[in-house]
Design a protein around this motif. Sequence first.
Motif, mmCIF file in Angstrom:
data_model
loop_
_atom_site.group_PDB
_atom_site.id
_atom_site.type_symbol
_atom_site.label_atom_id
_atom_site.label_comp_id
_atom_site.label_asym_id
_atom_site.label_seq_id
_atom_site.Cartn_x
_atom_site.Cartn_y
_atom_site.Cartn_z
ATOM 1 N N ASP A 209 0.800 -1.224 0.000
ATOM 2 C CA ASP A 209 0.000 0.000 0.000
ATOM 3 C C ASP A 209 0.832 1.272 0.000
ATOM 4 O OD1 ASP A 209 0.966 -0.268 2.560
ATOM 5 O OD2 ASP A 209 -0.983 -0.252 3.549
ATOM 6 N N ASN A 210 2.115 1.187 0.352
ATOM 7 C CA ASN A 210 2.976 2.365 0.322
ATOM 8 C C ASN A 210 3.822 2.431 -0.948
ATOM 9 O OD1 ASN A 210 4.740 0.268 0.823
ATOM 10 N ND2 ASN A 210 5.891 1.331 2.423
ATOM 11 N N GLY A 211 3.533 1.549 -1.921
ATOM 12 C CA GLY A 211 4.253 1.555 -3.187
ATOM 13 C C GLY A 211 5.453 0.627 -3.242
ATOM 14 N N THR A 212 5.811 0.005 -2.124
ATOM 15 C CA THR A 212 6.929 -0.936 -2.114
ATOM 16 C C THR A 212 6.623 -2.127 -3.026
ATOM 17 O OG1 THR A 212 7.556 -0.340 0.143
ATOM 18 C CG2 THR A 212 8.343 -2.462 -0.670
ATOM 19 N N VAL A 213 7.606 -2.488 -3.846
ATOM 20 C CA VAL A 213 7.468 -3.634 -4.751
ATOM 21 C C VAL A 213 8.442 -4.722 -4.311
ATOM 22 C CG1 VAL A 213 7.593 -4.455 -7.129
ATOM 23 C CG2 VAL A 213 6.800 -2.125 -6.651
ATOM 24 N N LEU A 214 7.914 -5.919 -4.066
ATOM 25 C CA LEU A 214 8.727 -7.038 -3.605
ATOM 26 C C LEU A 214 8.645 -8.180 -4.609
ATOM 27 C CD1 LEU A 214 7.475 -7.077 0.098
ATOM 28 C CD2 LEU A 214 9.615 -6.082 -0.728
ATOM 29 N N ALA A 215 9.776 -8.827 -4.827
ATOM 30 C CA ALA A 215 9.787 -9.990 -5.718
ATOM 31 C C ALA A 215 9.027 -11.134 -5.070
ATOM 32 C CB ALA A 215 11.227 -10.398 -6.017
#
Length: 232
Positions: A209-215
Amino acid sequence: MVERIAICDDSQLDTDFVRGLLQQWAALRDVAVEAVCFSSAESFLFHYAEDKAFDILLLDIEMSGMDGVSLAKQVRKENETVQIVFITGYSDYIAEGYEVAALHYLMKPLDRKKLFSVLDRALEKQAQNERFLNLELSGEMVRIPQYEIRYLDVCKNYVTIHSKTDYTVKSSLGKFEDVLDDRFFRVGRGLILNLRCVRRVTRSEVVLDNGTVLALPRGSYDALNRAIIART
């Protein structure tokens, strides 16, 4: 403990009806409730500037002046834990609730059973928000509210807890898996996600929700989707 519930609706008839249902719910659940009523979003915000101690907000969406969604956005800027329930005569606004993490939408005319179910869920969410993760760091105890944790990841023998502040400790991910509540889900060997913070999932990545992108580890997509669906 007294549940403080705000009712914000520009219809006095609807306000009285909701307040009556709240009294019935409180009596059935043996819960002490203080209901505070407001006839506009502006009057609520004026009060809220001095008194923020509300547990649940029951917000009409279609009001003269500021609408309920805009009001919720103002509250969410500084309060992540208050439970927001929208009450509306239209289904057109439902998508906007995702921006403010609304607990539920209730359609007018209000159904007693549905309102009671949503209020029950609000109490459960409050209990979750009161849970903490305790960390011992440099000889002191740090208590992190679990709702603030977005995810945990591991690198070699160290786990990082990503919250409002990031904390790194020498530990295994499994030790945290044992103490975190059921809003958290382990993805592969190196990641634990707070499912409430997940906004989008693809075959290769997770967007928070804060824009963090995780593999996203290979083979984790289906299990993660099932976990998200089970939590809704």
